[in-house]
Design an enzyme around this catalytic site. Structure first.
Site, PDB file in Angstrom:
ATOM      1  N   ASP A   1       0.808  -1.218   0.000  1.00 40.57           N
ATOM      2  CA  ASP A   1       0.000   0.000   0.000  1.00 40.57           C
ATOM      3  C   ASP A   1       0.844   1.272   0.000  1.00 40.57           C
ATOM      4  O   ASP A   1       0.457   2.283   0.584  1.00 40.57           O
ATOM      5  CB  ASP A   1      -0.967   0.018   1.204  1.00 40.57           C
ATOM      6  CG  ASP A   1      -1.839  -1.215   1.222  1.00 40.57           C
ATOM      7  OD1 ASP A   1      -2.258  -1.639   0.133  1.00 40.57           O
ATOM      8  OD2 ASP A   1      -2.090  -1.752   2.316  1.00 40.57           O
TER       9      ASP A   1
ATOM     10  N   LYS B   1       2.017   1.979  -5.230  1.00 45.05           N
ATOM     11  CA  LYS B   1       2.638   1.377  -6.417  1.00 45.05           C
ATOM     12  C   LYS B   1       1.787   1.596  -7.665  1.00 45.05           C
ATOM     13  O   LYS B   1       2.304   1.829  -8.745  1.00 45.05           O
ATOM     14  CB  LYS B   1       2.842  -0.130  -6.202  1.00 45.05           C
ATOM     15  CG  LYS B   1       3.814  -0.453  -5.084  1.00 45.05           C
ATOM     16  CD  LYS B   1       3.980  -1.947  -4.886  1.00 45.05           C
ATOM     17  CE  LYS B   1       2.786  -2.651  -4.288  1.00 45.05           C
ATOM     18  NZ  LYS B   1       2.479  -2.323  -2.902  1.00 45.05           N
TER      19      LYS B   1
ATOM     20  N   GLY C   1      -4.183  -4.464  -3.992  1.00 45.10           N
ATOM     21  CA  GLY C   1      -5.223  -3.480  -4.314  1.00 45.10           C
ATOM     22  C   GLY C   1      -4.522  -2.236  -4.794  1.00 45.10           C
ATOM     23  O   GLY C   1      -4.015  -1.460  -3.993  1.00 45.10           O
ATOM     24  N   HIS C   2      -4.438  -2.060  -6.103  1.00 48.81           N
ATOM     25  CA  HIS C   2      -3.705  -0.926  -6.655  1.00 48.81           C
ATOM     26  C   HIS C   2      -4.677   0.121  -7.178  1.00 48.81           C
ATOM     27  O   HIS C   2      -5.423  -0.128  -8.123  1.00 48.81           O
ATOM     28  CB  HIS C   2      -2.736  -1.400  -7.744  1.00 48.81           C
ATOM     29  CG  HIS C   2      -1.660  -2.297  -7.198  1.00 48.81           C
ATOM     30  ND1 HIS C   2      -0.723  -2.916  -7.969  1.00 48.81           N
ATOM     31  CD2 HIS C   2      -1.390  -2.665  -5.914  1.00 48.81           C
ATOM     32  CE1 HIS C   2       0.083  -3.625  -7.184  1.00 48.81           C
ATOM     33  NE2 HIS C   2      -0.313  -3.492  -5.944  1.00 48.81           N
TER      34      HIS C   2
ATOM     35  N   GLN D   1       2.249  -6.141  -3.032  1.00 51.60           N
ATOM     36  CA  GLN D   1       2.617  -6.227  -1.618  1.00 51.60           C
ATOM     37  C   GLN D   1       3.915  -5.434  -1.367  1.00 51.60           C
ATOM     38  O   GLN D   1       4.149  -4.466  -2.064  1.00 51.60           O
ATOM     39  CB  GLN D   1       2.749  -7.684  -1.154  1.00 51.60           C
ATOM     40  CG  GLN D   1       1.429  -8.432  -1.038  1.00 51.60           C
ATOM     41  CD  GLN D   1       0.922  -8.971  -2.354  1.00 51.60           C
ATOM     42  OE1 GLN D   1       1.625  -9.634  -3.077  1.00 51.60           O
ATOM     43  NE2 GLN D   1      -0.323  -8.696  -2.687  1.00 51.60           N
TER      44      GLN D   1
HETATM   45  P1  IMO Z   1      -0.743  -4.220  -2.229  1.00 51.62           P
HETATM   46  O1  IMO Z   1      -0.185  -4.797  -3.489  1.00 51.62           O
HETATM   47  C1  IMO Z   1      -0.895  -4.598   2.107  1.00 51.62           C
HETATM   48  C2  IMO Z   1      -1.039  -8.635   3.805  1.00 51.62           C
HETATM   49  C3  IMO Z   1      -2.293  -9.091   4.515  1.00 51.62           C
HETATM   50  C4  IMO Z   1      -1.688 -10.017   5.569  1.00 51.62           C
HETATM   51  C5  IMO Z   1      -0.553 -10.677   4.804  1.00 51.62           C
HETATM   52  C6  IMO Z   1      -0.893 -12.056   4.247  1.00 51.62           C
HETATM   53  O2  IMO Z   1      -2.052  -3.556  -2.351  1.00 51.62           O
HETATM   54  O3  IMO Z   1       0.277  -3.359  -1.564  1.00 51.62           O
HETATM   55  P2  IMO Z   1      -2.343 -12.820   2.147  1.00 51.62           P
HETATM   56  O4  IMO Z   1      -3.803 -12.627   1.849  1.00 51.62           O
HETATM   57  O5  IMO Z   1      -1.438 -12.254   1.113  1.00 51.62           O
HETATM   58  O6  IMO Z   1      -1.994 -14.242   2.481  1.00 51.62           O
HETATM   59  O7  IMO Z   1      -2.115 -11.995   3.517  1.00 51.62           O
HETATM   60  O8  IMO Z   1      -0.216  -9.798   3.748  1.00 51.62           O
HETATM   61  N1  IMO Z   1      -1.227  -8.153   2.423  1.00 51.62           N
HETATM   62  C7  IMO Z   1      -1.136  -6.861   2.058  1.00 51.62           C
HETATM   63  N2  IMO Z   1      -0.962  -5.739   2.792  1.00 51.62           N
HETATM   64  N3  IMO Z   1      -0.977  -4.485   0.779  1.00 51.62           N
HETATM   65  C8  IMO Z   1      -1.121  -5.588   0.015  1.00 51.62           C
HETATM   66  O9  IMO Z   1      -1.046  -5.533  -1.327  1.00 51.62           O
HETATM   67  C9  IMO Z   1      -1.249  -6.839   0.654  1.00 51.62           C
HETATM   68  N4  IMO Z   1      -1.436  -8.112   0.223  1.00 51.62           N
HETATM   69  C10 IMO Z   1      -1.396  -8.901   1.314  1.00 51.62           C
HETATM   70  O10 IMO Z   1      -2.974  -8.017   5.101  1.00 51.62           O
HETATM   71  O11 IMO Z   1      -1.122  -9.275   6.616  1.00 51.62           O
HETATM   72 MG    MG Z   2      -3.069  -1.985  -1.640  1.00 48.18          MG
END
Ligand code: IMO
Ligand code: MG
Length: 425
Positions: A13, A16, A40-41, A221
């Site tokens: 988050d 990106k 979530g982009h 992530q």
């Molecule tokens: P973007 O790309 C922030 C976190 C989840 C959890 C951990 C494992 O938008 O930055 P998962 O469902 O992947 O097995 O969860 O990773 N998590 C994220 N946190 N941004 C994301 O994606 C995330 N994708 C997974 O909250 O702590």
């Molecule tokens: Mg996100």
């Protein structure tokens, strides 16, 4: 650079989507190489706002090819819905391809994600419950289903076998077994729709390399959620760091010329796990509301804290980035003093590294440097010099500590609200 890697340097988050979208107008190809719809982009342009989860952020540029790489785990039903929304908005998705080697995130993976979390009780990871962990588990234990098999005429047979084994696990964990026919029916039309998009993306990338095409690798992530380098086990199940771009795309060594670290001007984390600079005060609430720090995927309020340079130095080391994009700087306006963590204090000792042990990380407390803030509206700034001197000092301090250069500074959510310090792509 003919190719660039956009990496989340914190806990995801970081913004990106915005940066990838700006750069993708110059890219011939945008590749997502890990994760799935746990990402979530958010992309805002021309007064429009889109939340992308599986589809790469280059989808809005008709001439950019968007690749869902082999390292991804893709929920075909969610991808179908996302594509339908894009098509309805006038983006026909003919510029999208899915790697035939990507793994399929199926109904039983989602079910198992929820059940695994419930069984962990107070030790839960706080996943997005999108089936990401169980799909990667199947991949590594060599019992996954790839897109080449998903679109094959034998899929119903394979699915039946896999589902009957997974149903045993679902029942053991206290869940309801999934009915084969009902579940299969959900996939039939989606398979027909997605089939033309499934291709051998290795061939596509090889041709692109021969033709010297510009390629952008869009990380999802962030570094601290990486399965190897993050705050394990409070991580996701993929390699979100630079190495993931190689294994998750098949680009091979040599073509990727550098990484751009996406760095939020403060820190957020969603889900459980250690967070040394976390705040529980009015500053945290103010930042959360001002920047709408709620998960795009799960809507959960994000945890908020000051910028952590110990964590970011570690991130720089494992990713090898020299350039950064500083995001959400505008959010730090009007909040008085701004703090930056430069060291940790662990059991009475001052340290400047990130401990692997979560017990130690949980005991670590931040050592801060304090900076005077600014009250000016910075959203119209077009150059570094347009920024208030206090903002400039904050930026320079981070650059000097990390020995990196900020080539982009984001001063608002819209694409126009961006300072391009240097063109690197
Ligand atoms: P973007 O790309 C922030 C976190 C989840 C959890 C951990 C494992 O938008 O930055 P998962 O469902 O992947 O097995 O969860 O990773 N998590 C994220 N946190 N941004 C994301 O994606 C995330 N994708 C997974 O909250 O702590
Ligand atoms: Mg996100």
């Amino acid at each position: 650079m003919k190719s660039i890697l956009v990496i989340g340097s914190q806990w995801g988050d970081e913004g990106k989507g915005k940066i990838t979208n700006i750069y993708s107008s110059k890219a011939d190809i945008v590749v997502r190489y890990q994760g799935g719809n746990n990402a979530g982009h958010t992309v805002k342009f021309n007064g429009l706002e889109f939340h992308l989860q599986t589809v790469p952020s280059g989808i809005f540029n008709k001439s950019t090819l968007n690749i869902l790489g082999n390292g991804m785990v893709i929920n075909p039903l969610a991808l179908y819905d996302e594509m339908q929304r894009l098509i309805a908005a006038g983006f026909d998705c003919s510029n999208l391809v899915i790697s035939s080697r990507a793994h399929v995130d199926l109904e039983y993976h989602l079910e198992l994600d929820g059940l695994n979390e419930a069984s962990l009780k107070d030790k839960k990871i706080g996943t997005t419950k999108k089936g990401i962990g169980p799909t990667y588990t199947d991949k590594v234990s060599r019992s996954g289903i790839r897109f080449c098999d998903f679109i094959d005429e034998d899929f119903p047979i394979i699915y039946k076998e896999h589902l009957s084994i997974r149903n045993e696990e679902i029942v053991r964990l206290g869940g309801e077994p999934i009915d084969y026919q009902t579940s299969l029916r959900k996939y039939i039309n989606v398979i027909t729709f997605l089939k033309p998009f499934v291709k051998d993306t290795i061939d596509i990338l090889e041709k692109a390399k021969e033709e010297n095409k510009k390629i952008l690798f869009e990380g999802a992530q962030g570094t601290m959620l990486d399965v190897d380098f993050g705050t394990y086990p409070y991580v996701t199940s993929s390699n979100c760091t630079s190495g993931g771009a190689i294994t998750g795309s098949g680009i091979g060594l040599g073509y990727i010329e550098g990484a751009l670290a996406i760095i939020k001007a403060y820190t957020t984390r969603v889900g459980e796990g250690p967070f040394v600079t976390e705040l529980h005060d009015d500053v945290a609430s103010m930042i959360r509301e001002k920047a709408h720090e709620y998960g795009v995927v799960t809507k959960r309020p994000r945890r908020i804290g000051w910028l952590d340079l110990v964590q970011l130095k570690y991130s720089r080391n494992v990713n090898g980035f020299k350039y950064g994009a500083l995001m959400l700087l505008d959010v730090l306006g009007n909040i008085g003093e701004i703090k930056v963590c430069t060291h940790y204090k662990l059991d009475g000792k001052v340290i400047d590294y990130l401990p692997a042990s979560l017990k130690e990380l949980n005991r670590a407390t931040p050592v801060y440097e304090t900076f005077p803030g600014w009250n000016e509206d910075i959203s119209k700034a077009k150059t570094f010099e347009d920024l208030p001197i206090n903002a400039q000092n904050y930026i320079k301090f981070i650059e000097n500590y990390l020995k990196i250069k900020f080539v982009v500074i984001s001063v608002g959510a819209d694409q126009k609200e961006t300072i391009i310090v240097e063109e690197i792509f």
